[in-house]
Design an enzyme around this catalytic site. Structure first.
Site, short mmCIF file in Angstrom:
data_model
loop_
_atom_site.label_atom_id
_atom_site.label_comp_id
_atom_site.label_asym_id
_atom_site.label_seq_id
_atom_site.Cartn_x
_atom_site.Cartn_y
_atom_site.Cartn_z
N SER A 162 0.83 -1.21 0.00
CA SER A 162 0.00 0.00 0.00
C SER A 162 0.86 1.27 0.00
O SER A 162 0.41 2.31 -0.45
CB SER A 162 -0.91 -0.01 1.24
N TYR A 180 -4.42 -0.19 4.20
CA TYR A 180 -5.20 -1.38 3.92
C TYR A 180 -5.71 -2.03 5.21
O TYR A 180 -6.76 -2.64 5.24
CB TYR A 180 -4.35 -2.43 3.19
N GLY A 181 -4.90 -1.91 6.25
CA GLY A 181 -5.09 -2.74 7.44
C GLY A 181 -6.36 -2.50 8.22
O GLY A 181 -6.75 -3.33 9.04
N CYS A 209 3.12 -7.19 1.54
CA CYS A 209 2.09 -6.60 2.39
C CYS A 209 1.51 -7.73 3.24
O CYS A 209 0.94 -8.69 2.70
CB CYS A 209 1.01 -5.97 1.51
N CYS A 264 3.76 -6.98 9.34
CA CYS A 264 3.40 -5.91 8.41
C CYS A 264 4.72 -5.32 7.94
O CYS A 264 5.62 -5.07 8.75
CB CYS A 264 2.56 -4.84 9.13
N HIS A 267 5.52 -2.49 7.01
CA HIS A 267 5.86 -1.16 7.52
C HIS A 267 6.64 -1.24 8.84
O HIS A 267 7.35 -0.31 9.20
CB HIS A 267 4.59 -0.33 7.77
N1 DGL Z 1 2.51 -2.82 4.68
C1 DGL Z 1 1.22 -3.43 4.70
C2 DGL Z 1 1.18 -4.66 5.53
O1 DGL Z 1 2.18 -5.34 5.53
C3 DGL Z 1 0.03 -2.52 4.65
C4 DGL Z 1 -0.30 -1.71 5.83
C5 DGL Z 1 -1.53 -0.88 5.62
O2 DGL Z 1 -1.70 -0.32 4.53
O3 DGL Z 1 -2.34 -0.82 6.56
O4 DGL Z 1 0.23 -5.03 6.14
#
Ligand code: DGL
Length: 259
Positions: A7, A38-39, A69, A182, A184
């Protein structure tokens, strides 16, 4: 060429690892910033956005796509991967294997977005291989925002407070491995590590990038990266610089988001 999809700037953690293993691999990075995060979304919405992302990458004829992701990897990967000529890999398998290897007594914390934790996918995968594992699963809704806003310095008081408060339930029984479910979250490693100095932090995107390199036998090209961003490319570059200290090298294109 390998496609990578996230994302936002989370997938850059997987891209960095892929570059280490396959410096000459050409990469198409799809960042669906128009729909981030996305989460916190429903499964149907995540599937809809992810389908559009993989279709965009499919038009570039990749050798494989890495869904960097955790949310997509746990919510809808098997369905998402159907019908393509190339393999679509997620990050859950490789992350699980790495976490189990780093936790000799099976004490593992799983951190993820709300959608990821809701699926229970990581817990099921871990318990299938190690039924006596002691798991704590925590949704960390603030972490994606901290990473996207570049609030990941260990001396940032707000980030420290947010991370400490979110991870407080782990302090009474510290895990041996913290699975960052995740992509991030590895950006917050320097805030998480001091709270759990004895725990291994598991970067699922990096583990999956390594597994993909081995599966594809280290694909080679010219080492080029093209970024396809569904909102402002300049905003993506700013977020990347804020969180990592640099703008990733490559060509940037803005592409329309899924409706
Ligand atoms: N980096 C993503 C993950 O691994 C997406 C996080 C998001 O957009 O909430 O879940």
């Amino acid at each position: 060429m390998v496609g990578i999809f996230d994302s936002g700037v989370g997938g850059l953690t997987a891209l960095a690892a892929l570059r280490r293993f396959c410096p000459l691999c050409d990469v198409a990075y799809f960042g669906d910033t128009a729909h981030l995060p996305y989460g916190s979304r429903s499964e149907g919405t995540i599937m809809h956005y992810a389908t559009a992302a993989v279709s965009t990458l499919a038009a570039l004829s990749p050798e494989a796509v890495l869904v960097a992701c955790g949310t997509v990897s746990t919510v809808c990967l098997p369905k998402l991967a159907e019908g393509y000529r190339f393999p679509v890999f997620g990050i859950a398998e490789a992350g699980t294997a790495a976490a189990l290897a780093a936790a000799p007594h099976g004490r593992i914390a799983v951190l993820g977005t709300e959608a990821t934790i809701r699926t229970g996918v990581f817990s099921r995968m871990i318990l299938a291989r190690r039924p006596d594992a002691v798991l704590t699963c925590l949704a960390c809704p603030m972490f994606v925002f901290l990473a996207e806003s570049g609030m990941n310095r260990p001396d940032d008081p707000i980030a420290r407070l947010a991370v400490a408060r979110t991870l407080a339930p782990l302090l009474s029984n510290p895990p041996e491995a913290i699975l960052l479910g995740c992509t991030h979250f590895p950006w917050l490693s320097s805030l998480i590590s001091p709270l759990f100095p004895d725990a291994a932090l598991i970067d699922c995107g990096a583990a999956a990038a390594r597994a993909l390199s081995l599966r594809l036998r280290f694909p080679a090209g010219q080492g080029k990266t093209c970024f396809y961003i569904t909102d402002s490319a300049a905003a993506f570059q700013r977020a990347a610089r804020a969180v990592s200290g640099r703008v990733p090298e490559g060509e940037f294109f803005e592409v329309p988001p899924a409706e």
